[in-house]
Design a protein around this motif. Structure first.
Motif, short mmCIF file in Angstrom:
data_model
loop_
_atom_site.label_atom_id
_atom_site.label_comp_id
_atom_site.label_asym_id
_atom_site.label_seq_id
_atom_site.Cartn_x
_atom_site.Cartn_y
_atom_site.Cartn_z
N ASP A 1 0.83 -1.22 0.00
CA ASP A 1 0.00 0.00 0.00
C ASP A 1 0.86 1.27 0.00
O ASP A 1 0.57 2.23 -0.71
N ALA A 2 1.90 1.26 0.84
CA ALA A 2 2.76 2.45 0.96
C ALA A 2 3.48 2.71 -0.36
O ALA A 2 3.54 3.85 -0.84
N GLU A 3 4.02 1.64 -0.93
CA GLU A 3 4.76 1.75 -2.21
C GLU A 3 3.87 2.37 -3.29
O GLU A 3 4.27 3.30 -4.00
N ALA A 4 2.64 1.86 -3.41
CA ALA A 4 1.73 2.33 -4.47
C ALA A 4 1.30 3.78 -4.24
O ALA A 4 1.29 4.59 -5.19
N ALA A 5 0.96 4.11 -3.01
CA ALA A 5 0.44 5.46 -2.72
C ALA A 5 1.54 6.52 -2.88
O ALA A 5 1.30 7.59 -3.43
N PHE A 6 2.74 6.18 -2.42
CA PHE A 6 3.86 7.13 -2.56
C PHE A 6 4.14 7.37 -4.04
O PHE A 6 4.27 8.50 -4.51
N LYS A 7 4.23 6.27 -4.80
CA LYS A 7 4.58 6.37 -6.22
C LYS A 7 3.57 7.24 -6.97
O LYS A 7 3.94 8.08 -7.80
N LYS A 8 2.30 7.02 -6.67
CA LYS A 8 1.24 7.73 -7.39
C LYS A 8 1.39 9.26 -7.26
O LYS A 8 1.41 9.98 -8.26
N THR A 9 1.54 9.75 -6.03
CA THR A 9 1.61 11.21 -5.86
C THR A 9 2.99 11.75 -6.25
O THR A 9 3.10 12.85 -6.77
N PHE A 10 4.02 10.94 -6.04
CA PHE A 10 5.38 11.40 -6.37
C PHE A 10 5.52 11.57 -7.89
O PHE A 10 6.00 12.61 -8.36
N VAL A 11 5.06 10.59 -8.63
CA VAL A 11 5.15 10.65 -10.10
C VAL A 11 4.23 11.75 -10.64
O VAL A 11 4.60 12.52 -11.53
N ALA A 12 3.04 11.87 -10.07
CA ALA A 12 2.10 12.92 -10.52
C ALA A 12 2.68 14.31 -10.31
O ALA A 12 2.30 15.26 -11.01
N ASN A 13 3.61 14.43 -9.35
CA ASN A 13 4.22 15.73 -9.09
C ASN A 13 5.63 15.85 -9.70
O ASN A 13 6.42 16.71 -9.30
N GLY A 14 5.94 14.98 -10.65
CA GLY A 14 7.18 15.11 -11.42
C GLY A 14 8.34 14.24 -10.95
O GLY A 14 9.43 14.32 -11.50
N GLY A 15 8.14 13.41 -9.94
CA GLY A 15 9.23 12.55 -9.46
C GLY A 15 9.35 11.26 -10.27
O GLY A 15 8.47 10.92 -11.07
N GLN A 16 10.45 10.56 -10.04
CA GLN A 16 10.69 9.30 -10.74
C GLN A 16 11.10 8.21 -9.74
O GLN A 16 11.99 8.45 -8.91
N VAL A 17 10.42 7.06 -9.81
CA VAL A 17 10.80 5.93 -8.94
C VAL A 17 11.73 5.03 -9.75
O VAL A 17 11.33 4.42 -10.74
N LEU A 18 12.99 4.97 -9.34
CA LEU A 18 13.99 4.20 -10.09
C LEU A 18 13.81 2.71 -9.90
O LEU A 18 14.01 1.92 -10.82
N GLU A 19 13.45 2.32 -8.70
CA GLU A 19 13.33 0.91 -8.38
C GLU A 19 12.39 0.75 -7.19
O GLU A 19 12.38 1.60 -6.31
#
Ligand code: PHB
Length: 391
Positions: free
Chosen positions: A177-195
């Motif tokens: 849950d934490a992984e998915a929720a963080f990724k969603k808002t981080f990417v929506a705000n211009g961030g990139q999840v490398l791994e």
């Protein structure tokens, strides 16, 4: 007085044996507290019990003329079969009015069907996978959900110069849950999840995971591990494996810098930024009063954490239900009282969402800093009235 009650119950029921049992049961409200009290997660049960004792020290052990009785049951950890058996015992043998506690998601998921079948209000004081409240209409949660505390971090990180992140989570419900929720808002705000790295829930050696993070060269690592031993173990690896020296920041949910273990975690935590719903450093009259009463009630148990606060608030919720129903616990009426309930919690304002039965609350951005020589999660920004975004 007691004899009179008993006699009138006998007259009403007409069967002595039944009446005697009924009259006795009516004198007490029983709460079955299911949590780990031994094993690596024993602190969870301890913190909950301490939070409950703190509430009862302040408010007494009698509500609407009924004595409140807590029946403690030890799951030993995230073991669904044990949690289920204990819940069955509490319902069938002890005839509890409420089920409460639940430190870990597997305990809560195992008991949800029993709450439904037996119609027992089930108050979740920690277990934080989003889906839990959807598993029974008799569940209300006074803790948090991982999406609720992780989504704000995705926004905060992206807006504060963090562009590339590796996520590291415990490989079970709350971590996923934490992984998915963080990724969603981080990417929506211009961030990139490398791994996106997942480590097993039980006894991970963080060294290989930390090496992988180092090799990916992110600006920061976002972490969820269950509070306590694993957090200590990760921060040890972080320090020893030179992540800090490589300039890789740690951002996390507040489980990592749990107030109860923070003083034992050493200076490696200084500067760690987390998002969470409770900090022992929260500046409010409610929190000051809570900390004072907690220390008085549990003088040997150190600093209270979010589980102690959730248990304290969970008792408040139960006391209010008992008061409102004048001591006669009808499960459906109890749930109606819980839905929309507002509590002035030590964490800040708390509401039980009438639709989802989950906590609606502020999520604070905090940084570990020394206050009078002791490390604390010092709040410096707030996302107000956050609902679980996964629902
Ligand atoms: C959970 O298993 O739901 C859980 C355990 C520990 C935490 C948060 C969630 O710190």
């Amino acid at each position: 007085m007691k004899i009179k009650t008993l006699l009138s119950a006998v007259a009403a029921a007409g069967v002595f044996g039944f009446a005697a049992v009924a009259a006795h049961a009516q004198d007490t409200i029983k709460i079955g507290l299911i949590a780990p009290f031994s094993g690596p997660f024993a602190d969870y049960g301890q913190m909950m019990e301490d939070g409950i004792k703190t509430y009862m020290a302040e408010h007494g052990d009698t509500v609407a003329g009924k004595k409140i009785e807590i029946i403690k049951k030890d799951t030993t950890g995230p073991v669904p079969d044990i949690a289920k058996r204990l819940a069955q015992e509490l319902v069938v043998r002890d005839k509890v009015d409420f089920l409460a506690g639940f430190g870990l998601t597997p305990e809560a998921l195992a008991v949800a069907p029993i709450a439904t079948q037996a119609k027992k209000p089930m108050i979740i004081m920690n277990a934080a996978t989003s889906i839990i409240t959807a598993k029974s209409p008799y569940i209300a949660r006074v803790s948090m959900t991982l999406p609720q505390v992780s989504a704000p971090m995705g926004i905060w990180a992206a807006k504060n110069g963090i562009k590339k992140v590796v996520t590291l989570v415990a490989d079970y419900g709350p971590g996923i849950d934490a992984e998915a929720a963080f990724k969603k808002t981080f990417v929506a705000n211009g961030g990139q999840v490398l791994e996106a790295v997942r480590a097993p829930l039980r006894n991970p050696d963080f060294a290989p995971y930390i090496q992988r993070i180092k090799d990916a060269k992110p600006d920061a690592v976002f972490i969820f591990v269950p509070a306590g031993e694993q957090a200590i173990s990760f921060m040890k690896g972080y320090r020893e494996r030179g992540l800090a020296a490589a300039g890789i920041k740690v951002i996390a949910t507040g489980d990592l810098t749990d107030d109860h273990v923070l003083p034992a975690m050493g200076d490696a935590t200084l500067g760690v930024i987390t998002t969470f719903h409770y900090s022992a450093a929260h500046d409010s009259p409610e929190n000051k009063a809570f900390l004072k009463q907690f220390a008085k009630t549990n003088p040997k148990d150190g600093r209270p954490n979010f589980m102690a606060v959730a248990a304290f608030d969970g008792m408040d919720a139960i006391y209010r239900v008992v008061k409102k129903l004048d001591g006669k616990i009808d499960p459906d009426k109890a749930m109606a009282v819980l839905k929309g309930m507002k509590i002035d919690s030590p964490r800040g304002p708390l509401m039980i969402d009438p639709q989802t039965r989950d906590a609606v609350q502020n999520v604070y951005v905090r940084k570990v800093e020394k206050v009078n020589g002791e490390p604390y999660n010092v709040e410096f920004d707030t996302f107000a009235d956050v609902k679980d975004p996964a629902k």
